[in-house]
Design an enzyme around this catalytic site. Structure first.
Site, mmCIF file in Angstrom:
data_model
loop_
_atom_site.group_PDB
_atom_site.id
_atom_site.type_symbol
_atom_site.label_atom_id
_atom_site.label_comp_id
_atom_site.label_asym_id
_atom_site.label_seq_id
_atom_site.Cartn_x
_atom_site.Cartn_y
_atom_site.Cartn_z
ATOM 1 N N SER A 40 39.931 49.652 35.162
ATOM 2 C CA SER A 40 41.093 48.791 35.334
ATOM 3 C C SER A 40 42.117 48.915 34.206
ATOM 4 O O SER A 40 41.807 49.334 33.099
ATOM 5 C CB SER A 40 40.589 47.357 35.400
ATOM 6 O OG SER A 40 41.619 46.453 35.147
ATOM 7 N N ASP A 94 48.398 47.584 37.140
ATOM 8 C CA ASP A 94 47.182 47.764 37.924
ATOM 9 C C ASP A 94 46.902 49.259 37.973
ATOM 10 O O ASP A 94 47.811 50.063 38.205
ATOM 11 C CB ASP A 94 47.369 47.220 39.353
ATOM 12 C CG ASP A 94 46.033 47.172 40.069
ATOM 13 O OD1 ASP A 94 45.446 46.084 40.155
ATOM 14 O OD2 ASP A 94 45.571 48.244 40.520
ATOM 15 N N ARG A 136 43.424 46.148 33.140
ATOM 16 C CA ARG A 136 43.452 44.772 32.622
ATOM 17 C C ARG A 136 43.520 44.740 31.103
ATOM 18 O O ARG A 136 42.624 45.222 30.408
ATOM 19 C CB ARG A 136 42.247 43.970 33.140
ATOM 20 C CG ARG A 136 40.894 44.508 32.774
ATOM 21 C CD ARG A 136 39.773 43.788 33.524
ATOM 22 N NE ARG A 136 39.732 44.193 34.921
ATOM 23 C CZ ARG A 136 38.637 44.254 35.673
ATOM 24 N NH1 ARG A 136 37.470 43.890 35.191
ATOM 25 N NH2 ARG A 136 38.690 44.649 36.923
ATOM 26 N N ASP A 154 47.797 39.035 45.181
ATOM 27 C CA ASP A 154 46.800 39.636 46.075
ATOM 28 C C ASP A 154 45.373 39.572 45.534
ATOM 29 O O ASP A 154 44.421 39.701 46.288
ATOM 30 C CB ASP A 154 47.171 41.101 46.356
ATOM 31 C CG ASP A 154 47.357 41.918 45.079
ATOM 32 O OD1 ASP A 154 47.197 41.354 43.976
ATOM 33 O OD2 ASP A 154 47.673 43.119 45.170
ATOM 34 N N HIS A 155 45.207 39.373 44.240
ATOM 35 C CA HIS A 155 43.859 39.407 43.653
ATOM 36 C C HIS A 155 43.170 38.036 43.700
ATOM 37 O O HIS A 155 42.103 37.883 44.258
ATOM 38 C CB HIS A 155 43.926 39.870 42.197
ATOM 39 C CG HIS A 155 44.055 41.348 42.019
ATOM 40 N ND1 HIS A 155 45.110 42.066 42.485
ATOM 41 C CD2 HIS A 155 43.238 42.247 41.413
ATOM 42 C CE1 HIS A 155 44.945 43.351 42.176
ATOM 43 N NE2 HIS A 155 43.812 43.478 41.522
ATOM 44 N N ARG A 171 35.909 51.636 43.713
ATOM 45 C CA ARG A 171 35.051 51.472 42.521
ATOM 46 C C ARG A 171 33.714 50.870 42.916
ATOM 47 O O ARG A 171 33.679 49.926 43.699
ATOM 48 C CB ARG A 171 35.716 50.534 41.502
ATOM 49 C CG ARG A 171 36.887 51.193 40.872
ATOM 50 C CD ARG A 171 37.451 50.428 39.696
ATOM 51 N NE ARG A 171 38.486 51.271 39.145
ATOM 52 C CZ ARG A 171 39.634 50.841 38.642
ATOM 53 N NH1 ARG A 171 39.878 49.549 38.567
ATOM 54 N NH2 ARG A 171 40.519 51.695 38.185
HETATM 55 C C1 MIC Z 1 40.695 46.583 39.701
HETATM 56 O O1 MIC Z 1 40.666 47.223 40.735
HETATM 57 O O2 MIC Z 1 39.816 46.653 38.823
HETATM 58 C C2 MIC Z 1 41.858 45.652 39.459
HETATM 59 C C3 MIC Z 1 41.363 44.279 39.528
HETATM 60 O O3 MIC Z 1 42.825 45.831 40.463
HETATM 61 C C4 MIC Z 1 42.436 46.006 38.099
HETATM 62 C C5 MIC Z 1 43.447 45.087 37.602
HETATM 63 C C6 MIC Z 1 42.886 43.841 37.019
HETATM 64 O O4 MIC Z 1 41.852 43.858 36.363
HETATM 65 O O5 MIC Z 1 43.533 42.824 37.209
HETATM 66 C C7 MIC Z 1 43.014 47.414 37.974
HETATM 67 O O6 MIC Z 1 42.575 48.294 38.666
HETATM 68 O O7 MIC Z 1 43.841 47.662 37.099
HETATM 69 FE FE1 SF4 Z 2 42.826 45.179 44.519
HETATM 70 FE FE2 SF4 Z 2 42.122 46.723 42.454
HETATM 71 FE FE3 SF4 Z 2 40.607 46.563 44.627
HETATM 72 FE FE4 SF4 Z 2 42.887 47.779 44.776
HETATM 73 S S1 SF4 Z 2 41.153 48.395 43.531
HETATM 74 S S2 SF4 Z 2 42.092 46.323 46.250
HETATM 75 S S3 SF4 Z 2 44.165 46.583 43.408
HETATM 76 S S4 SF4 Z 2 41.052 44.909 43.190
#
Ligand code: MIC
Ligand code: SF4
Length: 642
Positions: free
Chosen positions: A535, A119, A537, A64-65, A379
């Site tokens: 995140s 995630d 990550r 999905d990313h 975010r």
């Molecule tokens: C995000 O919202 O920052 C992400 C991308 O979903 C991350 C995961 C990632 O960095 O792959 C998260 O929230 O953990």
């Molecule tokens: Fe995707 Fe992270 Fe955004 Fe949710 S917050 S939509 S998991 S990138």
């Protein structure tokens, strides 16, 4: 004494430790999820463990990313994840099927179960009464292999909801209110448990909006009870067999109580650049806007989209505004197509995007320079949108849609009477984009498809007797993982290639960091409070590891990032006296003698600033398991040794 819902589920899954708050406990994990941006690493780690088939009740790999295929990299990663899933017993949700948290809630979440996901917004599952926790990829890999997942036994905060939301005031406003009161640090070490009469007025998707964005509080997770509203949702998803009623005991004792009268809430926005920088629509006034983005795992449910379609119906987006909408799942998008709401959305001039994270992670739709963008996301960290000086406001879908029409920030309560929006009695169920794994008898023959972008995991060394290293970077408070390891369309395709992605490490703060760190060989990073928020990550730990960072000293850490540092074999420490932060500068040479012995013998580590000629104390609080992990040079080495 009665138990909270959190305590009930955690103690039913307890495999190590005791339910004593603040101590480390190990829990059994029933379900896991991964997404593609963290998934390749998680599956490389899983493969390295040599477990033939996942031992969980249900593991799902979502794509999905990284859905933008500007080059072979993302597609190679998807094929790799798909093949690992098939071979090792994991369900594979294909690109286009939707955002992991939305789809998991619809199709797989089960009240009372434990879920960890690579995630940070995995707590979305709390909306259906799960203990759902965001974790690093390595922790998820271990859980898939049947290993225990470790957390600090949390405090439990009761958020008592009374009353009922006024028309056009949304679940998003509830979590914005919680963020306003508790801040982005307020949830650290805690689970946020929602109770009270007001709970029953919120549907499961609304509850999930609230638990989703509990991640922004730094909380371990958030949870709602499982009640008749949950049953109704599960029935509509054809999953009533998954229902169990669950709630806290009437005499449960909580560590803190927050009372929110839903009736008194008004539409709000989180202003740049932090999810806790909350103002009401009245305080902000009719500010001119450039862009509106609706979607993300926070606000992309069918109900959200139906409200948006109702507001847009028969109208046209303001000529100065670009409106994009990404429904959260194939289920949502198909139902909008079938009931005609999609036609209303398109007729109004919205740019409909595929069901994926999209603009939320900077995969397109970056605003114009200095542009003001209203987003229904979770975010708004600086630069995350892809435009460094973009001004991102986090709002409800109702407020976003109303503003898209007027071109200025608009109170949705001016829309007049609100019709009743009801969940459908039956969602459209078609799981044809979820590929089941191969049968146990066929898994041997499944070939793992690896592309050239997938590079091996960076090596970490056993802990040395002493660390002598320069300060390669000094940063301030609230540094997010988007600062440490930025995402976006350009960088995300490098998630499987640590040497390449590390070129962007800390680039938001200081573009010369990568070269300087490599030149220094070994180094230490200094940070302020709530370092590593955001995140899950693990790249935010793996890139520094690759660049030679041996320790990070801060005023405080965010939970998942701290766990990721330990998993990577990097020592996280906090200043015993925060004033010492001010005395240290970039390029200072620091020395930690007998580090192993110091970690073994207590909570205080003595550090010498050789450049300035003074000693200072740092605090660590590691469980025995974490100590062993650090000595071994991280979780992978530790797991191999054991
Ligand atoms: C995000 O919202 O920052 C992400 C991308 O979903 C991350 C995961 C990632 O960095 O792959 C998260 O929230 O953990
Ligand atoms: Fe995707 Fe992270 Fe955004 Fe949710 S917050 S939509 S998991 S990138």
């Amino acid at each position: 004494m009665g138990m909270t819902l959190t305590e009930k589920i955690l103690s039913a899954h307890l495999v190590e430790g005791e339910m004593i708050k603040g101590t480390e406990i190990g829990i059994r994990i029933d379900q896991t999820l991964t997404q593609d941006a963290t998934g390749t690493m998680a599956y490389l780690e899983f493969e390295a463990m040599g477990v033939p088939r996942v031992k969980t009740e249900r593991s799902v790999a979502y794509i999905d990313h990284n859905t933008l295929q500007n080059g072979f990299m993302n597609m190679d990663d998807h094929r790799y994840i798909g093949s690992v899933a098939k071979k090792h017993g994991i369900y594979f949700s294909r690109p286009g099927n939707g955002i992991c948290h939305q789809v998991h809630l619809e199709r797989f979440g089960i009240p009372g179960k434990t879920l960890i996901g690579s995630d940070s917004h995995t707590p979305t599952g709390g909306g259906i009464g799960m203990i759902a926790i965001g974790a690093g990829g390595m922790d998820v890999a271990v859980a898939m292999g049947g290993g225990t997942y470790y957390i600090t036994c949390p405090k439990v905060v009761k958020v008592e909801l009374t009353g009922q939301l006024q028309p056009w005031v949304a679940a998003k406003d509830v979590i914005l209110e919680v963020l306003r009161r508790l801040t982005v640090k307020g949830g650290v070490g805690k689970v946020i448990e929602y109770t009270g009469d007001g709970v029953k007025s919120l549907s499961v998707p609304e509850r999930a909006t609230i638990t989703n964005m509990g991640a922004e509080l730094g909380a371990t997770t958030s949870i709602f009870p499982s009640d008749e509203v949950t049953l109704e949702f599960l029935k509509a998803q054809g999953r009533e067999a998954d229902y169990t009623p669950l709630s806290a005991d009437a005499d449960a004792e909580y560590d803190e109580t927050v009372k929110i009268n839903l009736s008194a809430l008004v539409p709000m926005a989180a202003c740049p650049h932090s999810p806790d920088n909350i103002k009401t629509v009245d305080e902000l006034g009719p500010m001119k806007i450039d862009q509106v983005c609706i979607g993300s795992c926070t606000n992309s449910s069918l109900m959200d989209m139906m409200k948006v379609a109702y507001i847009l119906k028969g109208k046209t987006v303001h000529p100065d505004v670009s409106l994009s909408i990404a429904p959260g799942s194939k289920q949502v998008l198909t139902m909008l197509a079938e009931n005609g709401a999609l036609a209303d959305i398109l007729a109004a001039g919205a740019r409909v995007l595929e069901s994926a994270c999209g603009p939320c992670i900077g995969m397109g739709q970056s605003p114009n320079s200095g542009g003001i963008s209203l987003r229904t996301f979770n975010r708004n960290f600086e630069g995350r949108s892809g435009t460094k000086d973009g001004q991102i406001y986090l709002v409800s879908p109702e407020l976003a849609a109303a503003s898209a029409l007027t071109g200025v920030l608009t109170d949705p309560r001016t829309l007049g009477e609100m019709p009743e929006f009801k969940l459908p009695e039956r969602f459209l169920i078609n799981d044809n984009m979820v590929i089941p794994p191969a049968d146990e008898t066929d898994m041997e023959g499944v070939e793992i498809l690896r592309g050239p972008n997938i590079k091996p995991f960076p090596k970490s060394e056993q802990m040395s007797e002493a660390i002598e290293a320069g300060v390669s970077l000094k940063v301030g408070d609230n540094i997010t993982t988007d600062h440490i390891m930025p995402a976006g369309a350009k960088i995300l395709p490098l998630r499987s290639n640590i040497p390449e992605i590390s070129k962007y490490c800390f680039a938001v703060c200081d573009e010369s960091f990568h070269d300087r760190a490599l030149e220094m060989g070994r180094s230490i990073v200094i940070g302020g409070t709530n370092y590593g928020q955001g995140s899950s990550r693990e790249h935010a730990a793996l890139a520094p590891l690759y660049l030679g960072v041996k320790a990070v000293i801060t005023k405080s850490f965010a939970r998942i990032h701290m766990a990721n540092l330990i998993n990577a074999g990097i020592v996280p420490m906090t200043f015993e006296d925060e004033c010492d932060y001010d005395r240290i500068d970039e390029k200072d040479m620091l020395r930690i003698d007998n580090i192993k012995a110091q970690i073994a013998s207590g909570d205080i580590i003595r550090v010498t600033d050789i450049t300035k000629g003074f000693d200072f104390d740092c605090r660590v609080s590691f469980s025995e398991r974490q100590k062993q992990m650090l000595y071994a040079g991280g979780l992978l080495n530790y797991t191999k040794n054991n």
